[in-house]
Design a protein around this motif. Sequence first.
Motif: not given
Length: 651
Positions: A473-486
């Motif tokens: 998911l982090g491949m192109g998705v910013p860390t902030t958004a990645n963390y929210c989803i995870m």
Amino acid sequence: MQFRRKEPEVQEPMDLDSVMKKYDQESNTRIWEGKPKIAVTCILAVFSLFCLYVTLFASWLEEWRLTSFVAGIVLLGFLVYPARKGVQRVNHIPWYDIVMMVAGTGAFLYFTFNAMDIIQQGSRFAWYQILIGIVGIACLAEVCRRSVGLPILVVAGCFLVYALIWGLSNPTFTGRVNYAVRYLFYSKEGVLSTPINVCSKFIIVFIIFGAFLERTGIADLFMDIANALVGRFSGGPAKAAVVCSAFEGMVSGSSVANTVGSGSVTIPLMKKTGYSPEFAAAAEASASTGGQIMPPILGAAAFLMADYVGVPYSTIVKCAILPAILYFGGVFISVHLEAKKLGLRGLSAEQIPAVKPLLKKLYLLLPLIVLFYLIGSSKASIQYAAAIAILAAIAVGLCNRDNRITLRRIVQALAAGAQGTISVAAACGIAGIIAGTITMTGLANMVVNLIVSLAGNQVIIALVLTMVCCIILGMGVPTTANYCIMAATCAPILIRMGVPTIAAHFFVFYFGIVADLTPPVALAAYAGAAIGQANPMKTAITATKLAIAAFIVPYIFALNPSLLLMDTTVWEVISICVTSVVGIVGVSAALEGWLAAAMPWYLRVISAVGGLLLIYPGTATDLIGIVLVGVVVLVQAVKKRTSSQRLCVDA
């Protein structure tokens, strides 16, 4: 035997702006000059002041505060970012951008000025209110595409399609659309959920603080301190890059910006010392990526973590200290082993900064010291601590004769803070939509149940599956958004498996960050490769090897939360730190193929196994790991001594 590489040719000066625009989406901005530039700068600065006022002093209804904040982000997003990359006309904004800017800003301001009526009307929404919500979401998504990139919108689009076709129970498509818009636009479960709330209250203040701190000249001080501390040792420039990036991580949480900022100096210097272009670029990228896990600021996702977990931000900072030290320690060990393998020297005495002038500049650290103290002592809220640190940065700037801050530079810092917030806020808004979609469809429970059933009772399997999800998911998705989803999907899995809540959230936070290094979308590594004129894929692979600690440390604190300083004793902390460091040395030596001398394949396997056993908590595994790594060290010491004796005899 020592391996030497051919002295690299001196590279041509690199256009850093072009590197930033290629690998950092938020660097692709409109070109404003003259009076329009002054006007745009003033608008940005006023938005920063507005946010500071609302955050620090106003006691507005939450819907007023959040919708007005997002309205400002949409306005600034279209004002700053063009529709596509490439050559832009100076002082030009096309008509369709003006239409979207007005429509998107108006949609959120409609909510602002009618918030009380909307709250009281329940689920009875007119058709035009649904249309306004669709326009607002669409315009925010367009700002996100321009400032962050397309991948996060692809993820959000997939979740929305799932919700509208399968996830919602309303029998008609129109009914599903109405429900989705009400839930995602007009409630506090979508755009206006935790991510955008935290961004408007905390993140923007720290981004403004970082903008002021940059203008004090502290980056140059960090580089000089790093060179003075470790520059003289073997492979000094690479070690200085690691130390400097650790310092810069206290200020900036951007992997690409850190790589380009310090890498423009350190990467050419590493190449001149004898490192290969790929290794030099990878060393800088891996160290710079660690900036997002370095207290006190960390990445923007750390503020979200405090809100999700329900603990003070000071607790997050305390938990992050030892893992960050282990991460940078792992990168430092790797560059040291590479330097020894290649027989590299450090900087000459002329290249190392004198200590006395450095001591005179230490007052530049005052804003950071103030921030550390206020956060650590809990004497002020997070936003007030950052605001006081901003005042300290202004005071320091006034005292700096070489780089004195002026009213114009204060306005520029405020403008830079607002501009830096656009991409983060847009990502937070879309992340809120993703998290809201997951919640309203019940998808989170489905994912949790699926992975828990696959993992059985094995926590390690759940950790591995979660790691894979975060990296993909982090491949192109910013860390902030990645963390929210995870945090909405995978963290509950780990918590159900028995991992403490903070450890579970730190686990997904870490693996969202390392996506900046792991191929195929390794933006920090590719930016470093552009500066070092290196092969991008080889650089990304090398950076992943150097940052091996980032793949190991999360497993340590997930399996043994003592590393996060949670419910532990001093002896337990010392014990886990020692075994972890030795374990990281073992794994790093196996990857480098060198400890005190060249390592054959079987010693590398033994070293890797011993290192991993030391990392896994448990008395039995620690004892076996110590024996295995000890055998490798002994064999290497004997081999080095034998080689030295042969050289003496031959001489």
